[in-house]
Design a protein around this motif. Structure first.
Motif, short mmCIF file in Angstrom:
data_model
loop_
_atom_site.label_atom_id
_atom_site.label_comp_id
_atom_site.label_asym_id
_atom_site.label_seq_id
_atom_site.Cartn_x
_atom_site.Cartn_y
_atom_site.Cartn_z
N ILE A 96 -18.95 68.08 -70.06
CA ILE A 96 -17.63 67.67 -70.56
C ILE A 96 -17.00 66.73 -69.55
CG2 ILE A 96 -15.29 68.46 -71.11
CD1 ILE A 96 -16.55 71.03 -72.17
N LYS A 97 -16.64 65.54 -70.01
CA LYS A 97 -16.04 64.52 -69.15
C LYS A 97 -14.52 64.60 -69.26
CE LYS A 97 -19.96 61.95 -70.88
NZ LYS A 97 -20.39 60.84 -71.75
N ASN A 98 -13.88 64.89 -68.17
CA ASN A 98 -12.42 64.98 -68.19
C ASN A 98 -11.80 63.59 -68.18
OD1 ASN A 98 -12.49 67.79 -68.12
ND2 ASN A 98 -12.47 67.86 -65.89
N HIS A 99 -10.63 63.46 -68.81
CA HIS A 99 -9.93 62.19 -68.78
C HIS A 99 -8.55 62.39 -68.18
CE1 HIS A 99 -8.70 63.93 -72.73
NE2 HIS A 99 -7.54 63.41 -72.42
N SER A 100 -7.99 61.32 -67.65
CA SER A 100 -6.72 61.39 -66.94
C SER A 100 -5.54 61.11 -67.87
CB SER A 100 -6.72 60.39 -65.79
OG SER A 100 -5.45 60.36 -65.16
N LYS A 101 -4.50 61.88 -67.68
CA LYS A 101 -3.22 61.63 -68.37
C LYS A 101 -2.16 61.18 -67.38
CE LYS A 101 -3.51 64.55 -72.50
NZ LYS A 101 -2.82 65.61 -73.28
N GLY A 102 -2.60 60.69 -66.24
CA GLY A 102 -1.66 60.28 -65.22
C GLY A 102 -1.46 61.37 -64.19
N GLU A 103 -0.60 61.11 -63.21
CA GLU A 103 -0.36 62.07 -62.15
C GLU A 103 0.38 63.29 -62.69
OE1 GLU A 103 -1.12 63.26 -58.29
OE2 GLU A 103 -1.74 61.43 -59.32
N CYS A 104 -0.15 64.47 -62.37
CA CYS A 104 0.43 65.72 -62.87
C CYS A 104 1.41 66.29 -61.85
CB CYS A 104 -0.71 66.71 -63.14
SG CYS A 104 -0.17 68.29 -63.84
#
Length: 204
Positions: A179-187
């Motif tokens: 599973i490749k994680n994707h970024s939603k910006g800085e958390c």
């Protein structure tokens, strides 16, 4: 003679099985340095033979930011994880106990009553880390394996990816299942997701 031959065959099979098991016995990074391993990491890719875990990750394949902190006088370290859930940034902390083996850690996951052994199998400290986690649920003794790819940024090199994929295959799992994680910006805890973009991770 037939009995003797059968016993001999069983011994050969038993030896072969032992060799196969020995081939995937976990070993942590040679000359592991805990202090160099501390700091910020990003979980970019994961795979597991646990169906429940994989289903959970498929529902929310988002990059997890980890902040590792160790106090020199303590025999453990804290991993604070921040990730987006339902577009809101959530933060959790886990305390990992150090063991007599550098690069091997232990923690108990109360939600599933599971004892977890973690091994930093590969790392160069500055760019990537590959971690193997072996869990045993109580009292069922159900065992599961997780393999995770970490990076100091949301990019990863082909060399690090190759090490990760090799470990995945060694433990009988397919690279297609990763599973490749994707970024939603800085958390930032309490904050909202501001953007969604794919991880640029050289084919992760």
């Amino acid at each position: 003679m037939q009995i003797a031959a059968s016993v001999a065959s069983l011994l050969v099979l038993g030896s072969a099985w032992t060799l196969q098991v020995a081939a995937v016995q976990p070993e942590s990074q040679a000359n592991f340095d805990l202090d160099q391993f501390m700091g910020r990491w990003y979980e970019l890719a994961v795979v597991s033979d646990c169906p429940h875990y994989m289903q959970h990750k498929r529902e929310n394949p988002v990059v997890v930011a980890l902040e590792l902190q160790h106090v020199a006088s303590e025999s453990n370290f804290t991993a604070t994880a921040a990730t987006f859930r339902n577009d809101s940034c959530k933060e959790t902390s886990t305390v990992y106990s150090l063991t007599d083996t550098p690069g091997r850690f232990f923690h108990h996951f109360a939600r599933f009553a599971a004892d977890v052994d973690s091994f930093v199998v590969h790392t160069d400290y500055e760019e990537y880390a590959v971690m193997l986690q072996l869990s045993t649920e109580k009292p069922s003794e159900t065992k599961t394996t997780k393999i995770k790819l970490y990076s100091r940024s949301t990019d990863i090199s082909p060399a690090a990816l190759k090490l990760f994929q090799s470990l995945v295959r060694q433990h009988g799992m397919s690279n297609d299942a990763v599973i490749k994680n994707h970024s939603k910006g800085e958390c930032v805890p309490g904050g909202q997701a501001t953007e969604a973009k794919n991880v640029t991770s050289a084919g992760v």
